[in-house]
Motif scaffolding. Structure first.
Motif, PDB file in Angstrom:
ATOM      1  N   ASP A 113       0.827  -1.213   0.000  1.00 12.73           N
ATOM      2  CA  ASP A 113       0.000   0.000   0.000  1.00 12.73           C
ATOM      3  C   ASP A 113       0.859   1.260   0.000  1.00 12.73           C
ATOM      4  OD1 ASP A 113      -2.316  -1.473  -0.005  1.00 12.73           O
ATOM      5  OD2 ASP A 113      -2.771  -1.188   2.120  1.00 12.73           O
ATOM      6  N   SER A 114       1.952   1.233   0.776  1.00 10.25           N
ATOM      7  CA  SER A 114       2.835   2.401   0.858  1.00 10.25           C
ATOM      8  C   SER A 114       3.492   2.693  -0.477  1.00 10.25           C
ATOM      9  CB  SER A 114       3.912   2.162   1.929  1.00 10.25           C
ATOM     10  OG  SER A 114       3.329   1.958   3.195  1.00 10.25           O
ATOM     11  N   VAL A 115       3.965   1.642  -1.136  1.00 12.55           N
ATOM     12  CA  VAL A 115       4.586   1.808  -2.449  1.00 12.55           C
ATOM     13  C   VAL A 115       3.588   2.418  -3.432  1.00 12.55           C
ATOM     14  CG1 VAL A 115       5.486   0.560  -4.459  1.00 12.55           C
ATOM     15  CG2 VAL A 115       6.286  -0.030  -2.157  1.00 12.55           C
ATOM     16  N   ALA A 116       2.376   1.878  -3.463  1.00 14.86           N
ATOM     17  CA  ALA A 116       1.366   2.373  -4.397  1.00 14.86           C
ATOM     18  C   ALA A 116       1.024   3.830  -4.127  1.00 14.86           C
ATOM     19  CB  ALA A 116       0.111   1.509  -4.311  1.00 14.86           C
ATOM     20  N   ALA A 117       0.771   4.166  -2.862  1.00  6.89           N
ATOM     21  CA  ALA A 117       0.377   5.535  -2.529  1.00  6.89           C
ATOM     22  C   ALA A 117       1.486   6.526  -2.856  1.00  6.89           C
ATOM     23  CB  ALA A 117       0.005   5.623  -1.053  1.00  6.89           C
ATOM     24  N   TYR A 118       2.727   6.168  -2.528  1.00  2.91           N
ATOM     25  CA  TYR A 118       3.852   7.074  -2.778  1.00  2.91           C
ATOM     26  C   TYR A 118       4.115   7.238  -4.266  1.00  2.91           C
ATOM     27  CZ  TYR A 118       8.490   9.171  -2.367  1.00  2.91           C
ATOM     28  OH  TYR A 118       9.578  10.023  -2.471  1.00  2.91           O
ATOM     29  N   GLU A 119       4.071   6.132  -5.017  1.00  4.92           N
ATOM     30  CA  GLU A 119       4.353   6.187  -6.454  1.00  4.92           C
ATOM     31  C   GLU A 119       3.245   6.908  -7.220  1.00  4.92           C
ATOM     32  OE1 GLU A 119       6.891   4.999  -8.357  1.00  4.92           O
ATOM     33  OE2 GLU A 119       8.107   4.134  -6.742  1.00  4.92           O
ATOM     34  N   ILE A 120       1.990   6.692  -6.816  1.00  4.52           N
ATOM     35  CA  ILE A 120       0.865   7.243  -7.569  1.00  4.52           C
ATOM     36  C   ILE A 120       0.516   8.664  -7.123  1.00  4.52           C
ATOM     37  CG2 ILE A 120      -1.596   6.967  -8.099  1.00  4.52           C
ATOM     38  CD1 ILE A 120      -1.149   3.914  -7.718  1.00  4.52           C
ATOM     39  N   TYR A 121       0.516   8.890  -5.801  1.00  4.69           N
ATOM     40  CA  TYR A 121       0.026  10.170  -5.280  1.00  4.69           C
ATOM     41  C   TYR A 121       1.128  11.058  -4.713  1.00  4.69           C
ATOM     42  CZ  TYR A 121      -4.333   7.607  -5.721  1.00  4.69           C
ATOM     43  OH  TYR A 121      -5.380   6.856  -6.224  1.00  4.69           O
ATOM     44  N   GLY A 122       2.332  10.516  -4.560  1.00  3.27           N
ATOM     45  CA  GLY A 122       3.446  11.313  -4.046  1.00  3.27           C
ATOM     46  C   GLY A 122       3.427  11.433  -2.536  1.00  3.27           C
ATOM     47  N   GLY A 123       4.519  11.957  -1.986  1.00  2.00           N
ATOM     48  CA  GLY A 123       4.608  12.149  -0.557  1.00  2.00           C
ATOM     49  C   GLY A 123       4.719  13.631  -0.204  1.00  2.00           C
ATOM     50  N   PRO A 124       4.369  13.971   1.035  1.00  2.00           N
ATOM     51  CA  PRO A 124       3.944  13.072   2.118  1.00  2.00           C
ATOM     52  C   PRO A 124       2.515  12.577   1.902  1.00  2.00           C
ATOM     53  CG  PRO A 124       3.856  15.336   2.851  1.00  2.00           C
ATOM     54  CD  PRO A 124       4.481  15.365   1.481  1.00  2.00           C
ATOM     55  N   VAL A 125       2.291  11.324   2.294  1.00  2.00           N
ATOM     56  CA  VAL A 125       0.983  10.713   2.113  1.00  2.00           C
ATOM     57  C   VAL A 125       0.704   9.770   3.278  1.00  2.00           C
ATOM     58  CG1 VAL A 125       1.936   8.836   0.686  1.00  2.00           C
ATOM     59  CG2 VAL A 125      -0.490   9.443   0.483  1.00  2.00           C
ATOM     60  N   LEU A 126      -0.540   9.734   3.693  1.00  3.24           N
ATOM     61  CA  LEU A 126      -0.970   8.831   4.765  1.00  3.24           C
ATOM     62  C   LEU A 126      -1.916   7.807   4.155  1.00  3.24           C
ATOM     63  CD1 LEU A 126      -1.298   7.956   7.734  1.00  3.24           C
ATOM     64  CD2 LEU A 126      -3.047   9.733   7.982  1.00  3.24           C
ATOM     65  N   VAL A 127      -1.586   6.521   4.304  1.00  4.69           N
ATOM     66  CA  VAL A 127      -2.404   5.441   3.765  1.00  4.69           C
ATOM     67  C   VAL A 127      -3.245   4.844   4.887  1.00  4.69           C
ATOM     68  CG1 VAL A 127      -2.418   3.315   2.428  1.00  4.69           C
ATOM     69  CG2 VAL A 127      -0.505   4.906   2.201  1.00  4.69           C
ATOM     70  N   TYR A 238     -10.276   7.920  -2.103  1.00  4.36           N
ATOM     71  CA  TYR A 238     -10.556   6.510  -1.844  1.00  4.36           C
ATOM     72  C   TYR A 238     -10.172   5.725  -3.085  1.00  4.36           C
ATOM     73  CZ  TYR A 238     -12.889   2.071  -1.182  1.00  4.36           C
ATOM     74  OH  TYR A 238     -13.142   0.720  -1.090  1.00  4.36           O
ATOM     75  N   ASP A 239      -9.223   4.798  -2.946  1.00  7.83           N
ATOM     76  CA  ASP A 239      -8.729   4.001  -4.072  1.00  7.83           C
ATOM     77  C   ASP A 239      -8.895   2.519  -3.716  1.00  7.83           C
ATOM     78  OD1 ASP A 239      -7.341   2.684  -6.054  1.00  7.83           O
ATOM     79  OD2 ASP A 239      -5.708   4.131  -6.128  1.00  7.83           O
ATOM     80  N   PRO A 240      -9.969   1.875  -4.170  1.00  8.45           N
ATOM     81  CA  PRO A 240     -10.248   0.500  -3.779  1.00  8.45           C
ATOM     82  C   PRO A 240      -9.255  -0.522  -4.321  1.00  8.45           C
ATOM     83  CG  PRO A 240     -11.767   1.199  -5.492  1.00  8.45           C
ATOM     84  CD  PRO A 240     -11.001   2.422  -5.077  1.00  8.45           C
ATOM     85  N   THR A 241      -8.507  -0.172  -5.360  1.00  7.98           N
ATOM     86  CA  THR A 241      -7.554  -1.117  -5.953  1.00  7.98           C
ATOM     87  C   THR A 241      -6.105  -0.732  -5.655  1.00  7.98           C
ATOM     88  OG1 THR A 241      -7.586   0.085  -8.071  1.00  7.98           O
ATOM     89  CG2 THR A 241      -9.166  -1.720  -7.795  1.00  7.98           C
ATOM     90  N   LEU A 242      -5.885   0.033  -4.598  1.00  8.71           N
ATOM     91  CA  LEU A 242      -4.539   0.514  -4.267  1.00  8.71           C
ATOM     92  C   LEU A 242      -3.556  -0.638  -4.089  1.00  8.71           C
ATOM     93  CD1 LEU A 242      -2.992   3.219  -3.590  1.00  8.71           C
ATOM     94  CD2 LEU A 242      -3.336   2.593  -1.187  1.00  8.71           C
ATOM     95  N   THR A 243      -3.949  -1.687  -3.371  1.00 11.08           N
ATOM     96  CA  THR A 243      -3.042  -2.800  -3.100  1.00 11.08           C
ATOM     97  C   THR A 243      -2.677  -3.533  -4.384  1.00 11.08           C
ATOM     98  OG1 THR A 243      -4.047  -3.058  -0.908  1.00 11.08           O
ATOM     99  CG2 THR A 243      -2.678  -4.866  -1.708  1.00 11.08           C
ATOM    100  N   LEU A 244      -3.649  -3.774  -5.248  1.00  9.25           N
ATOM    101  CA  LEU A 244      -3.365  -4.442  -6.516  1.00  9.25           C
ATOM    102  C   LEU A 244      -2.421  -3.598  -7.373  1.00  9.25           C
ATOM    103  CD1 LEU A 244      -6.895  -5.857  -7.457  1.00  9.25           C
ATOM    104  CD2 LEU A 244      -5.040  -6.976  -6.207  1.00  9.25           C
ATOM    105  N   GLY A 246      -0.225  -1.519  -6.223  1.00 13.66           N
ATOM    106  CA  GLY A 246       1.083  -1.612  -5.592  1.00 13.66           C
ATOM    107  C   GLY A 246       1.815  -2.883  -5.982  1.00 13.66           C
ATOM    108  N   LEU A 247       1.101  -3.995  -6.069  1.00 16.71           N
ATOM    109  CA  LEU A 247       1.718  -5.257  -6.479  1.00 16.71           C
ATOM    110  C   LEU A 247       2.213  -5.180  -7.925  1.00 16.71           C
ATOM    111  CD1 LEU A 247      -0.786  -7.710  -4.793  1.00 16.71           C
ATOM    112  CD2 LEU A 247       1.661  -7.555  -4.303  1.00 16.71           C
TER     113      LEU A 247
END
Length: 271
Positions: A113-127, A238-244, A246-247
Motif C-alpha cells: 500500500d505504501s509503495v502504491a500511494a507514494y508512487e501514484i500520489y506522491g509524498g507526504p501521504v498517509l495510507v 478513496y482508491d479500492p484497488t490501491l493494493t493491486l 502496488g503489487l
C-alpha cells in the motif's frame, strides 16, 4: 499480462493487469484451507470466466499476511500457471525505506500500500487501509515509512459485539438513517459506523500534528473504506484497488532483478 495476488486475513484478491490497466479482479475466501490442486482449479476457472487465458500471464506477484496459505498457493501458481511468483518480503526492491524500530515486523500488505500511494500520489501521504484491521501508515516526502497505527477493523468490532454479548444480534454493517438510533440494530450500526468515523478523523489529525505535516494527503483503501471515506473530509482519495496497483508496481520494479535473499531463490524469480 501480470497476475497479482493479495492474500489477506479474510479474502484472497486476484488482479490481472495488461500494462498499467487493471483488466479484472476477483476474490476467494482465505480462511478456508485448500490444496494446491483446489487453488489451481478455482484460479483457472475464475480466469476463464473473466476472459483471461493463463498462457497470456507473463509473471506473478504475491503479498501475503497468511503464511499457512502460501505453500499450497505458490505450488498452484507454479503447476497451473507455469510461473514462479515473486513474493513481497526480504530481497524485494520497493523504493520505500522502512525506518521504524523493527522493519521486519512490517506486514507485506503495508509495504505494498505504501509503495502504491507514494508512487501514484506522491509524498507526504498517509495510507489508511480499512481491512480486517484498520491501519494507518504515513510516508514522508523522501519515501520513508516512519510510523504506523493499527486498530480493530469494523468487522472485528462488530463481531466482538454480537459474540461477546448475550442479546446483541449479528447485523449488517451499514450507516443507519440517523445517529439518534431508536432500536437495537440501528443502535449497533450507529456505534460501529460513527465510532469508526470519529476514530479515523482523530487518528488522522493526530498523525498530521505529530508529523508536523498538516497538508499530508490521505489515501484510503480496503473493503469498507468507501463507507467511511464518504462520511469524512479528512480522507482525500478513496482508491479500492490501491493494493493491486502496488503489487503491479512492485512486479515492474523487480522483474529484472533476482532477489538476493536465498529464502526467495526458488519462488521469487519468474521463468
Amino acid at each position: 499480462m501480470i497476475l497479482v495476488i493479495d492474500v489477506g486475513n479474510t479474502n484472497i484478491t486476484f488482479g490481472v493487469f495488461d500494462g498499467e490497466e487493471l483488466m479484472t479482479s476477483f476474490r476467494m475466501m482465505s480462511k478456508t484451507a485448500h490444496t494446491s490442486d483446489e487453488y489451481g482449479a478455482q484460479l483457472l476457472n475464475m480466469l476463464g470466466m473473466n476472459g483471461v487465458s493463463k498462457d497470456k500471464i507473463e509473471g506473478v506477484m504475491i503479498a501475503s499476511v497468511v503464511p499457512q496459505v502460501m505453500h499450497a498457493l505458490v505450488n498452484a501458481i507454479v503447476k497451473y500457471i507455469g510461473k514462479k511468483p515473486y513474493i513481497v518480503g526480504p530481497g524485494i526492491k520497493t523504493g520505500i525505506k522502512v525506518t521504524i524500530d523493527n522493519p521486519k515486523e512490517v506486514g507485506p500488505d503495508l509495504i505494498v500500500d505504501s509503495v502504491a500511494a507514494y508512487e501514484i500520489y506522491g509524498g507526504p501521504v498517509l495510507v489508511v487501509d480499512f481491512g480486517t484491521a484498520t491501519t494507518y501508515v504515513p510516508i514522508n516526502e523522501k519515501g520513508e515509512f516512519y510510523a504506523g497505527v493499527v486498530s480493530p477493523g469494523i468487522r472485528i468490532s462488530a463481531k466482538a459485539l454480537w459474540e461477546g454479548t448475550a442479546k446483541l444480534p449479528e447485523i449488517e454493517i451499514k450507516k443507519p438513517e440517523s445517529i439518534l438510533a431508536r432500536e437495537t440494530i440501528s443502535c449497533m450500526q450507529a456505534g460501529l459506523i460513527y465510532g469508526q468515523i470519529g476514530q479515523t478523523e482523530y487518528i488522522i489529525n493526530e498523525i498530521k500534528k505529530a508529523s508536523n505535516c498538516p497538508e499530508m494527503k490521505v489515501v484510503a483503501t480496503g473493503g469498507l473504506g468507501r463507507l467511511i471515506a464518504n462520511e469524512t473530509d479528512t480522507i482525500d482519495i478513496y482508491d479500492p484497488t490501491l493494493t493491486l496497483k502496488g503489487l503491479q508496481i512492485l512486479y515492474n520494479k523487480n522483474r529484472k532483478n533476482k532477489p538476493q535473499n536465498k529464502e526467495f531463490d526458488d519462488t521469487n524469480q519468474p521463468e
